[in-house]
Design an enzyme around this catalytic site. Structure first.
Site, PDB file in Angstrom:
ATOM      1  CG  ASP A  39      -1.976   1.051   1.190  1.00 14.50           C
ATOM      2  OD1 ASP A  39      -2.396   1.427   0.077  1.00 14.50           O
ATOM      3  OD2 ASP A  39      -2.396   1.513   2.263  1.00 14.50           O
ATOM      4  N   GLY A  86      -0.096   5.450  -4.474  1.00 16.85           N
ATOM      5  CA  GLY A  86      -0.747   6.706  -4.824  1.00 16.85           C
ATOM      6  C   GLY A  86      -0.261   7.867  -3.981  1.00 16.85           C
ATOM      7  NE  ARG A  87      -1.661   6.465   1.331  1.00 19.06           N
ATOM      8  CZ  ARG A  87      -1.630   5.561   2.299  1.00 19.06           C
ATOM      9  NH1 ARG A  87      -1.320   5.933   3.532  1.00 19.06           N
ATOM     10  NH2 ARG A  87      -1.903   4.305   2.040  1.00 19.06           N
ATOM     11  CB  SER A 102      -8.419  -5.636  -3.978  1.00 20.19           C
ATOM     12  OG  SER A 102      -8.951  -4.341  -4.207  1.00 20.19           O
ATOM     13  CD  GLU A 106     -12.783  -5.225  -2.221  1.00 15.70           C
ATOM     14  OE1 GLU A 106     -13.603  -6.021  -1.741  1.00 15.70           O
ATOM     15  OE2 GLU A 106     -11.598  -5.543  -2.474  1.00 15.70           O
ATOM     16  CG  ASN A 107      -7.465  -2.306  -6.284  1.00 20.28           C
ATOM     17  OD1 ASN A 107      -6.496  -3.062  -6.221  1.00 20.28           O
ATOM     18  ND2 ASN A 107      -7.728  -1.426  -5.324  1.00 20.28           N
ATOM     19  CG  MET A 152      -6.587  -7.212   8.417  1.00 22.73           C
ATOM     20  SD  MET A 152      -7.190  -8.676   9.293  1.00 22.73           S
ATOM     21  CE  MET A 152      -6.403  -9.982   8.339  1.00 22.73           C
ATOM     22  CB  SER A 153      -7.642  -3.803   2.512  1.00 22.87           C
ATOM     23  OG  SER A 153      -7.447  -2.541   3.096  1.00 22.87           O
TER      24      SER A 153
END
EC number: 2.5.1.-
Length: 249
Positions: free
Chosen positions: A30, A33-34, A75, A77-78, A205-206
Site C-alpha cells: 500500500d 498513490g500517496r 483487489s 475493490e480496485n 486488512m482490506s
C-alpha cells in the site's frame, strides 16, 4: 527448500533461526498513490515505482528462506478506481509478469495466481497461466500473486463449492469443518498466514486473506510501498520472531 545463488547486491540477511521464521507472509503493498501525490506526480508513477519494491522484497524473502509469500496486487475493490488507472494497472501488471518471470525462474521462485479471471482479459490471464507453467518446478519459494482477489469472494466461492458437493451427495453436511473449508480456498496447499504485513501506515486488512489470517501476527509499517525494501521486510521478520504467538488461547 533450495536457496539459489543469486547476486543479492551485497546485502546480508539477518540471522533468524528457521523455527522463528514465518512460513507464510501476506503483504498488502500500500502507498503507491500517496507516494506519487507527495511528489506531485500522476498516480501511475507511484505504481511504476512500486515494481522495484516488489522485486526487492521477493529477493529478500528468498534470501532469508521464507517459503510462502502472498502479495496483494489488485483487489476486487480496485475496479472502483478511475477507469484510466485501472487500465494502467492491468496493463502494467501484465508487463511486469512478462518482464520478470525469467528472473523469478532464475531465483527458483514458483509463481502462482489467486483470484478470478472475470474482466482481466485473455492476454493477462494467459501471461499468468504461462508464468505458472514456466515456474511450476521451482522450489526456492512459492509466490502467490493475488490479482483480482477478494477474500470474501474466495470464502463465498468455497461455500458454494461445498454446498454443491453436499447437494450431490459427495460429502455430508455434518462432515463440513474448518479443514474442508480451507481445502476450498484458492491456494489449499499454502499454510495459514503467520505474518500479515502492510506498508504505508494504514492499520487495516482490506479484505485480504481473512480466513487464512485468523491467527496471524499483524505488523503495520509506516513506509510507503515504493520506498519499501528488503531491509524493511527483514525488520518485520525480526519483529515477528520476537513475538509469542497465542493462536487465540
Amino acid at each position: 527448500m533450495e536457496i539459489f545463488s543469486v547476486d543479492w547486491t551485497g546485502q546480508t540477511p539477518p540471522h533468524i533461526p528457521r523455527k522463528s521464521l514465518p512460513r507464510h507472509v501476506a503483504v498488502v503493498m500500500d502507498g503507491n498513490g500517496r507516494w506519487a501525490n507527495q511528489r506531485n506526480l500522476p498516480r501511475i508513477e507511484g505504481h511504476k515505482a512500486g515494481e522495484s519494491a516488489l522485486i526487492d522484497v521477493v529477493a529478500g524473502a528468498v534470501q532469508v528462506g521464507v517459503p510462502y509469500l502472498s502479495l496483494y496486487v489488485f483487489s476486487t475493490e480496485n475496479w472502483l478506481r478511475a477507469p484510466d488507472e485501472v487500465r494502467f494497472l492491468l496493463r502494467f501488471t501484465r508487463d511486469v509478469i512478462a518482464r520478470r518471470r525469467e528472473l523469478f525462474a532464475h531465483w527458483g521462485v514458483r509463481v502462482r495466481w489467486s483470484g478470478v479471471p472475470n474482466r482481466l482479459g485473455k492476454v493477462l490471464v494467459k501471461e499468468l497461466r504461462d508464468t505458472e507453467e514456466i515456474t511450476k518446478k521451482n522450489t526456492a519459494m512459492n509466490l502467490n500473486v493475488c490479482l483480482n482477489y477478494g477474500s470474501r469472494q474466495e470464502i463465498v466461492n468455497a461455500i458454494k463449492s461445498i454446498v454443491s458437493d453436499v447437494n450431490s451427495g459427495l460429502i455430508s453436511a455434518k462432515s463440513v469443518n474448518e479443514k474442508i473449508i480451507s481445502r476450498r480456498m484458492y491456494m489449499p496447499d499454502f499454510p495459514d498466514v503467520d505474518l500479515f504485513l502492510r506498508s504505508s501506515g494504514e492499520n487495516r486488512m482490506s479484505n485480504f486473506m481473512l480466513w487464512q489470517s485468523a491467527y496471524a501476527e499483524l505488523i503495520f509499517m509506516s513506509k510507503l510501498w515504493p520506498d519499501f525494501r528488503r531491509d524493511d521486510f527483514w525488520a518485520a521478520l525480526r519483529a515477528y520472531s520476537g513475538r509469542s504467538r497465542r493462536f487465540g488461547r
